[in-house]
Write a protein that holds these residues in place. Sequence first.
Motif, short mmCIF file in Angstrom:
data_model
loop_
_atom_site.label_atom_id
_atom_site.label_comp_id
_atom_site.label_asym_id
_atom_site.label_seq_id
_atom_site.Cartn_x
_atom_site.Cartn_y
_atom_site.Cartn_z
N ARG A 167 0.76 -1.24 0.08
CA ARG A 167 -0.12 0.14 -0.01
C ARG A 167 0.92 1.21 -0.05
N ARG A 168 2.25 1.16 0.21
CA ARG A 168 3.05 2.42 0.51
C ARG A 168 4.49 1.90 0.03
N HIS A 169 5.30 3.13 0.10
CA HIS A 169 6.56 2.83 -0.15
C HIS A 169 7.52 2.84 1.06
N TRP A 170 7.22 2.66 1.98
CA TRP A 170 8.07 2.80 3.32
C TRP A 170 7.59 1.81 4.42
N ILE A 171 8.62 1.76 5.47
CA ILE A 171 8.21 0.96 6.54
C ILE A 171 8.46 1.66 7.66
N VAL A 172 7.70 1.66 8.73
CA VAL A 172 7.96 2.30 10.12
C VAL A 172 8.45 1.33 11.10
N PHE A 173 9.29 1.45 11.68
CA PHE A 173 9.73 0.54 12.86
C PHE A 173 8.79 0.77 13.93
N THR A 174 8.51 1.69 14.20
CA THR A 174 7.49 1.99 15.53
C THR A 174 6.31 1.16 15.45
N ASN A 175 5.65 1.05 13.95
CA ASN A 175 4.76 -0.16 13.91
C ASN A 175 5.01 -1.39 14.05
N GLN A 176 6.07 -1.60 14.13
CA GLN A 176 6.69 -3.13 14.08
C GLN A 176 7.38 -3.66 15.41
N LEU A 177 7.29 -2.81 16.35
CA LEU A 177 8.14 -3.13 17.59
C LEU A 177 7.72 -4.54 18.27
N GLY A 178 6.25 -4.71 18.25
CA GLY A 178 5.75 -5.87 18.92
C GLY A 178 6.48 -7.34 18.00
N PHE A 179 6.48 -7.14 16.87
CA PHE A 179 7.25 -8.18 15.77
C PHE A 179 8.48 -8.38 15.99
N ILE A 180 9.17 -7.24 16.27
CA ILE A 180 10.61 -7.18 16.60
C ILE A 180 11.04 -7.80 17.85
N ASN A 181 10.34 -7.14 18.71
CA ASN A 181 10.60 -7.89 20.29
C ASN A 181 10.54 -9.24 20.23
N ARG A 182 9.70 -9.93 19.55
CA ARG A 182 9.46 -11.40 19.62
C ARG A 182 10.62 -12.00 18.96
N GLN A 183 11.71 -11.30 18.50
CA GLN A 183 12.88 -12.13 17.83
C GLN A 183 13.95 -12.06 18.92
N PHE A 184 13.84 -11.35 20.37
CA PHE A 184 14.78 -11.01 21.13
C PHE A 184 14.29 -12.06 22.40
N PRO A 185 15.40 -12.40 23.44
CA PRO A 185 14.77 -12.72 24.51
C PRO A 185 13.77 -12.09 25.56
N SER A 186 13.18 -12.96 26.25
CA SER A 186 12.11 -11.86 26.95
C SER A 186 12.71 -10.89 28.24
N ASN A 187 13.94 -11.24 28.52
CA ASN A 187 14.61 -10.18 29.38
C ASN A 187 15.33 -9.00 28.70
N GLN A 188 15.06 -8.78 27.46
CA GLN A 188 15.41 -7.86 26.69
C GLN A 188 14.24 -7.07 25.86
N ARG A 189 14.19 -5.84 25.76
CA ARG A 189 13.08 -5.01 25.21
C ARG A 189 13.69 -4.02 24.26
N VAL A 190 13.04 -4.20 23.02
CA VAL A 190 13.48 -3.12 21.96
C VAL A 190 12.71 -1.89 22.43
N VAL A 191 13.44 -0.70 22.71
CA VAL A 191 12.79 0.31 22.83
C VAL A 191 12.54 1.13 21.43
N SER A 192 13.55 1.17 20.56
CA SER A 192 13.48 1.87 19.34
C SER A 192 14.49 1.54 18.34
N VAL A 193 14.15 1.80 17.17
CA VAL A 193 14.98 1.41 16.20
C VAL A 193 15.37 2.68 15.09
N SER A 194 16.93 3.01 14.89
CA SER A 194 17.14 4.20 14.09
C SER A 194 18.02 3.80 12.64
N PRO A 195 17.55 4.21 11.59
CA PRO A 195 16.43 5.22 11.38
C PRO A 195 14.95 4.35 11.74
#
Length: 290
Positions: free
Chosen positions: A71-99
């Motif tokens: 639907r668009r030409h860009w991807i925003v990490f803020t909208n995918q933090l839940g998906f990304i956090n599932r890729q890390f151990p439960s005792n680590q939390r992804v706060v943000s991704v840059s860019p």
Amino acid sequence: MAWTLFAISNTYVYTVSAGVQYVNVPDNRAFHPLQSDTVNIQLEAAGWQLLVARLKPAVQSIQVDLSGLERRHWIVFTNQLGFINRQFPSNQRVVSVSPDTLYFDFSKQTERKVPVKALYKLDFRRQYNIIDNIRISPEYVTITGPLEDVVQIEQWETDTIRVSDVSSDIRAAAPLKQNQRANINVYPTSVNVEIPVGEVTEKILEVPIKVENAKQFNSVKLFPGKVRLTVMVSLRDFVKVTNNTFEAVVNMEDWIDNGVNSLPVIITQMPDFCRLVKVEPQNVDFFVRK
């Protein structure tokens, strides 16, 4: 000790670099990322985890869901933090991704056929080696993707075929190397490789040396006038190897342009089924009559 225990039990935010792997790529759309394939991830974790990360840094990679590119030409990490956090151990939390936003350029899908190169690491039994051209089926694979990426690919390699104590032909189904770019597809994903192996032996030949680019001279005398070649050849092809199947030359332009004191011997012709072991001498003296 109490202060140390208190410090490592606290929660901290630290930054790590990670590569990007694209998943859920839209069908029939060729895309080209407009930024680096490395991002910085801010992780929240306990102090002892931060200490371990600093002492033993690990190369991280994260998967990015591209289904939104329908639907668009860009991807925003803020909208995918839940998906990304599932890729890390439960005792680590992804706060943000840059860019926080990745942009993509879309172009028409291009198709091209490229040759397959078989990679191998073989440990031969004594007096055995490859005795003929390696046969690959199919010889070409089809790659599809954006034009600017497809034109840069000249060949596609297989995974490395590893065999020890080799004394007979090798036939193997070799998977193609994993695609490092999500916007490139390859078909098929494996090929059949046949490596002819046989018993080999050394053969020594004396080949006359030819002189190139010497028309401006009345004569050029070489010392010596022949070169001694040591080659490895299979027993089945032993009688095929003669002096006439090789060509050795020296180029007088090496003396005219560079003023060298001796001329390097260049082997310009030899059978494909031979392997050159030694050239004696590698350089020859010369006498010129103008």
